[in-house]
Design a protein around this motif. Sequence first.
Motif, PDB file in Angstrom:
ATOM      1  N   TYR A   1      19.145-104.638  28.579  1.00  0.00           N
ATOM      2  CA  TYR A   1      19.196-106.066  28.255  1.00  0.00           C
ATOM      3  C   TYR A   1      20.337-106.380  27.296  1.00  0.00           C
ATOM      4  O   TYR A   1      20.980-107.415  27.410  1.00  0.00           O
ATOM      5  CB  TYR A   1      17.861-106.525  27.668  1.00  0.00           C
TER       6      TYR A   1
ATOM      7  N   SER B   1      20.507-109.861  33.069  1.00  0.00           N
ATOM      8  CA  SER B   1      20.162-109.864  34.497  1.00  0.00           C
ATOM      9  C   SER B   1      20.023-108.436  35.024  1.00  0.00           C
ATOM     10  O   SER B   1      19.198-108.167  35.891  1.00  0.00           O
ATOM     11  CB  SER B   1      21.189-110.642  35.316  1.00  0.00           C
TER      12      SER B   1
ATOM     13  N   GLU C   1      16.618-107.279  34.212  1.00  0.00           N
ATOM     14  CA  GLU C   1      15.647-107.892  35.146  1.00  0.00           C
ATOM     15  C   GLU C   1      15.629-107.138  36.476  1.00  0.00           C
ATOM     16  O   GLU C   1      14.559-106.846  37.008  1.00  0.00           O
ATOM     17  CB  GLU C   1      15.986-109.364  35.358  1.00  0.00           C
TER      18      GLU C   1
ATOM     19  N   GLN D   1      12.452-105.004  37.846  1.00  0.00           N
ATOM     20  CA  GLN D   1      11.827-105.332  39.138  1.00  0.00           C
ATOM     21  C   GLN D   1      11.761-104.109  40.039  1.00  0.00           C
ATOM     22  O   GLN D   1      10.746-103.872  40.701  1.00  0.00           O
ATOM     23  CB  GLN D   1      12.599-106.448  39.837  1.00  0.00           C
TER      24      GLN D   1
END
Length: 97
Positions: A21, A26, A29, A33
């Motif tokens: 991060y 992004s 993220e 995921q």
Amino acid sequence: MNILFTPEAANELEQVLERIYMASPSGAEHVGQRIRKMVEYLATHPHVGTRTNRAGMRRLIINPYPYAIYYNLADDTITILGVRHAAQNPANMPDAD
């Protein structure tokens, strides 16, 4: 199949995502995921990971990212022992109790 994270594994995952991060929100993220999807995949395919040199421990590489999930299987439970960079040595991984 039940999935449990050891406190150490949950902490490792949090640290991995925090480091990513800092460089790319992004990116964190996307990696987060992908790791979640692979943990879900383990629930239906618990033997997909390769065996390690430690008794009962398996490793699942999180392609296309250089991270791995280390886990044990017992009955109907997968215990996640660690989530770390694939280059890290699993020798200091805590054992599942």
